[in-house]
Scaffold this active site. Structure first.
Site, PDB file in Angstrom:
ATOM      1  N   LEU A  33       0.803  -1.177   0.019  1.00  0.00           N
ATOM      2  CA  LEU A  33      -0.013  -0.018   0.153  1.00  0.00           C
ATOM      3  C   LEU A  33       0.888   1.405   0.154  1.00  0.00           C
ATOM      4  O   LEU A  33       0.473   2.293  -0.552  1.00  0.00           O
ATOM      5  CB  LEU A  33      -0.961   0.166   1.287  1.00  0.00           C
ATOM      6  CG  LEU A  33      -1.643  -1.116   1.235  1.00  0.00           C
ATOM      7  CD1 LEU A  33      -2.633  -1.109   2.643  1.00  0.00           C
ATOM      8  CD2 LEU A  33      -2.964  -0.768   0.395  1.00  0.00           C
ATOM      9  N   GLY A  71       6.965   4.063   4.386  1.00  0.00           N
ATOM     10  CA  GLY A  71       7.122   5.196   4.792  1.00  0.00           C
ATOM     11  C   GLY A  71       8.437   5.404   5.558  1.00  0.00           C
ATOM     12  O   GLY A  71       9.370   4.455   4.945  1.00  0.00           O
ATOM     13  N   ASP A  72       8.711   6.317   6.603  1.00  0.00           N
ATOM     14  CA  ASP A  72      10.079   6.407   6.940  1.00  0.00           C
ATOM     15  C   ASP A  72      10.675   5.049   7.380  1.00  0.00           C
ATOM     16  O   ASP A  72      11.796   4.794   7.539  1.00  0.00           O
ATOM     17  CB  ASP A  72      10.224   7.718   7.879  1.00  0.00           C
ATOM     18  CG  ASP A  72      11.624   7.739   8.074  1.00  0.00           C
ATOM     19  OD1 ASP A  72      12.602   7.666   7.317  1.00  0.00           O
ATOM     20  OD2 ASP A  72      12.079   8.361   9.347  1.00  0.00           O
ATOM     21  N   ILE A  73       9.641   4.486   8.267  1.00  0.00           N
ATOM     22  CA  ILE A  73      10.152   3.310   9.330  1.00  0.00           C
ATOM     23  C   ILE A  73       9.806   1.991   8.718  1.00  0.00           C
ATOM     24  O   ILE A  73       9.865   0.970   9.515  1.00  0.00           O
ATOM     25  CB  ILE A  73       9.967   3.546  10.696  1.00  0.00           C
ATOM     26  CG1 ILE A  73       8.473   3.769  10.958  1.00  0.00           C
ATOM     27  CG2 ILE A  73      10.570   4.755  11.156  1.00  0.00           C
ATOM     28  CD1 ILE A  73       8.168   3.889  12.479  1.00  0.00           C
ATOM     29  N   GLY A  74       8.966   1.899   7.568  1.00  0.00           N
ATOM     30  CA  GLY A  74       8.526   0.717   7.456  1.00  0.00           C
ATOM     31  C   GLY A  74       7.434   0.806   5.935  1.00  0.00           C
ATOM     32  O   GLY A  74       7.213   1.984   5.390  1.00  0.00           O
ATOM     33  N   SER A  75       7.083  -0.479   5.510  1.00  0.00           N
ATOM     34  CA  SER A  75       6.215  -0.658   4.562  1.00  0.00           C
ATOM     35  C   SER A  75       4.713  -1.043   4.901  1.00  0.00           C
ATOM     36  O   SER A  75       4.934  -1.775   5.774  1.00  0.00           O
ATOM     37  CB  SER A  75       6.719  -1.262   3.566  1.00  0.00           C
ATOM     38  OG  SER A  75       7.937  -0.823   2.891  1.00  0.00           O
ATOM     39  N   LYS A 119       1.782  -3.194   8.676  1.00  0.00           N
ATOM     40  CA  LYS A 119       2.991  -2.251   8.725  1.00  0.00           C
ATOM     41  C   LYS A 119       4.180  -3.163   9.076  1.00  0.00           C
ATOM     42  O   LYS A 119       4.245  -3.575  10.181  1.00  0.00           O
ATOM     43  CB  LYS A 119       2.793  -0.980   9.636  1.00  0.00           C
ATOM     44  CG  LYS A 119       3.947  -0.143   9.458  1.00  0.00           C
ATOM     45  CD  LYS A 119       3.724   1.089  10.000  1.00  0.00           C
ATOM     46  CE  LYS A 119       4.957   2.204  10.104  1.00  0.00           C
ATOM     47  NZ  LYS A 119       4.594   3.707  10.205  1.00  0.00           N
ATOM     48  N   ASP A 177       1.679  15.340  13.595  1.00  0.00           N
ATOM     49  CA  ASP A 177       2.006  15.150  12.215  1.00  0.00           C
ATOM     50  C   ASP A 177       0.719  15.298  11.366  1.00  0.00           C
ATOM     51  O   ASP A 177       0.786  14.505  10.385  1.00  0.00           O
ATOM     52  CB  ASP A 177       2.674  13.787  12.195  1.00  0.00           C
ATOM     53  CG  ASP A 177       3.490  13.715  10.771  1.00  0.00           C
ATOM     54  OD1 ASP A 177       3.876  14.681  10.100  1.00  0.00           O
ATOM     55  OD2 ASP A 177       3.909  12.453  10.313  1.00  0.00           O
TER      56      ASP A 177
END
Ligand code: ATP
Length: 465
Positions: free
Chosen positions: A78, A81-85, A101, A197
């Site tokens: 989907l 991001g910065d720390i995972g998919s 995630k 955020d």
């Protein structure tokens, strides 16, 4: 990137693996949610009582003791991001869809993101609200840390905005989204979480058109201790606030690509903690009829010195390094509303440095042509986008103050879930499987979630980050 990319192997049609653990079935006495409706995990999320997905996961836990990667088919990536998919995942045998995630533990360690990942997990774990994600489960494999959340089929508000005529929402649609975001932020603040955020990219649209805030790895957790105080500023509208007992910051890292040296040093003068709001002196002397108490259970004075967020959404106090609290979320709500209505943010400059300088120094201007925007909407944005956090709408009495603004006059806050959303995503039809590289390989016994175990069947193998 020079380092080899980690690979995650997932089963495509792994019948053997599927048959090697129990078919999940609500008719199975062990898995009949009705026979044990109030297990300990359900008790912690009382609003999940009627959620079939929640029950399906409880069922897996009862049957197999724990949830693992092997219980799922990863259907589609989907996003990253910065720390995972994040992957669209199906619970095998149940057909329930989730967003999973997946974070590479080695990468988190190397890039010193473990604390961020942990913060996100802890925050997700305490949430139980219609406009916030449900964390169905968390599990670890040798290499990966996985969060199992609700899947939102409608994409994010940034993408949805691009599809609107003129690339902006109508004021009515913007009001709907801002109202739901406001309620989500109010709940977060009551739980001692400053979100930090907010931006359209982080507001996802559920299948029913209502919203879900996502992405909590930049959030600040603080404790909220119930202290009753009486706001003295507005005689007709006094409020009891529950203030946090201490100041907590997750880290002092710079998660956005802002290099302090590239900005004028004066923008980063050493921070300080704001003085606490004075408590009213003659509280006892007031007669009960003078008081119209409103409960504001929000961390209105929690402070962090972290420099976090997205440039166009950063509050001036974060840029100045003054220390910041829950009011940063009201600033971002103002930017968010502006962007939904006008299709752009108010302080964007040529480059990040100019944007940050504009946020701190430029006065708020509304586009004069091409938009018909009500006085109430502009007045609300002005109130939320006060550069001095102490003068900002919401500073004193949190969300209550904002909900009472005339922009929200037609909103029935208690029945907001019954409101018709501006857009309802079309139902998911036949998920294509755009997983990158199809590569038959040795079978993996994914039960229990070990990355290295093997069984039989064809597999999809794809690059992970
Ligand atoms: N519950 C969900 N349902 C549907 N899509 C999701 C869900 N959660 C995340 N996504 C998608 O996955 C993408 C990656 O999400 P993720 O939260 O990991 O990173 P991010 O929002 O880009 O932020 P960050 O870099 O700060 O981690 C998002 O952009 C979104 O499109």
């Amino acid at each position: 990137m020079s380092s080899p990319l980690p690979l995650l192997q997932i089963a495509e049609t792994d019948e053997s693996a599927e048959s090697s653990f129990h078919e999940l079935n609500f008719n199975d006495s062990e898995c009949d949610g009705r026979s044990s409706p109030s297990g300990p995990s359900l008790a912690s999320k009382p609003h999940k009582g009627n959620d079939l997905k929640w029950e399906a996961i409880q069922c897996v836990k009862r049957q197999d003791k724990e949830v693992g990667l092997g219980h799922f088919r990863l259907l589609k990536k989907l996003g990253s991001g910065d720390i995972g998919s994040v992957y669209l995942s199906e619970l095998r045998g149940m057909g329930c869809l989730f967003a999973m995630k997946v974070m590479d533990k080695g990468m988190l360690e190397t890039r010193k993101k473990t604390v961020r990942a942990q913060t996100e997990r802890e925050i997700l774990g305490i949430l139980d609200h219609p406009f916030l994600p449900t964390l169905y489960s968390h599990f670890e494999t040798e290499k990966f840390s996985c969060l199992l959340m609700e899947f939102c089929s409608g994409g994010d508000l940034h993408t949805l905005r691009q599809k609107q005529p003129g690339r902006h929402f109508s004021e009515q649609a913007a009001r709907f989204y801002a109202s739901e975001v406001l309620l989500a932020l109010e709940y977060l603040h009551m739980m001692g979480v400053v979100y930090r955020d907010l931006k359209p990219e982080n507001v996802l649209v559920r299948e029913d058109g209502h919203i879900m805030l996502s992405d909590f790895d930049l959030s600040l957790q603080c404790s909220v201790s119930p202290t009753l105080v009486l706001s003295n500023t507005n005689a007709s509208c006094r409020a009891y606030c529950i203030e946090p007992s201490c100041i907590v910051g997750p880290s002092f890292e710079l998660p956005v690509c802002v290099e302090p040296p590239c900005l004028q040093p004066t923008c980063f003068k050493p921070g300080f903690l704001w003085p606490k709001e004075p408590k009213p002196k003659n509280q006892r002397a007031r007669t009960p009829t003078e008081l119209r108490p409103q409960l504001v259970a929000e961390p209105t004075s929690a402070r962090s010195m972290s420099f976090v967020g997205t440039h166009e959404y950063l509050a001036p106090e974060i840029i100045r390094g003054d220390g910041h609290g829950s009011s940063v979320d009201w600033w971002t709500l103002g930017i968010f509303l502006f962007e939904l209505i006008y299709g752009r943010t108010p302080f964007k400059g040529n480059g990040n440095r100019e944007t940050l300088l504009n946020v701190v120094g430029q006065s708020l201007k509304f586009p004069s042509e091409g938009f018909t925007v009500s006085f109430a909407a502009k007045d609300l944005m002005r109130g939320l986008l006060m550069k001095d956090p102490q003068k900002r709408l919401g500073f004193k009495r949190g969300a209550t103050e904002i909900k009472q603004h005339s922009f929200f006059d037609n909103i029935n806050w208690a029945l907001i879930r019954s409101m018709s959303p501006p857009e309802v995503p079309s139902p998911l039809v036949g998920l294509e499987c755009p997983v990158q590289t199809v590569k038959p390989s040795l079978p993996t016994n994914v039960i229990g979630g070990s990355d290295s175990d093997r069984s039989s069947g064809p597999y999809l193998e794809f690059e992970f980050f």
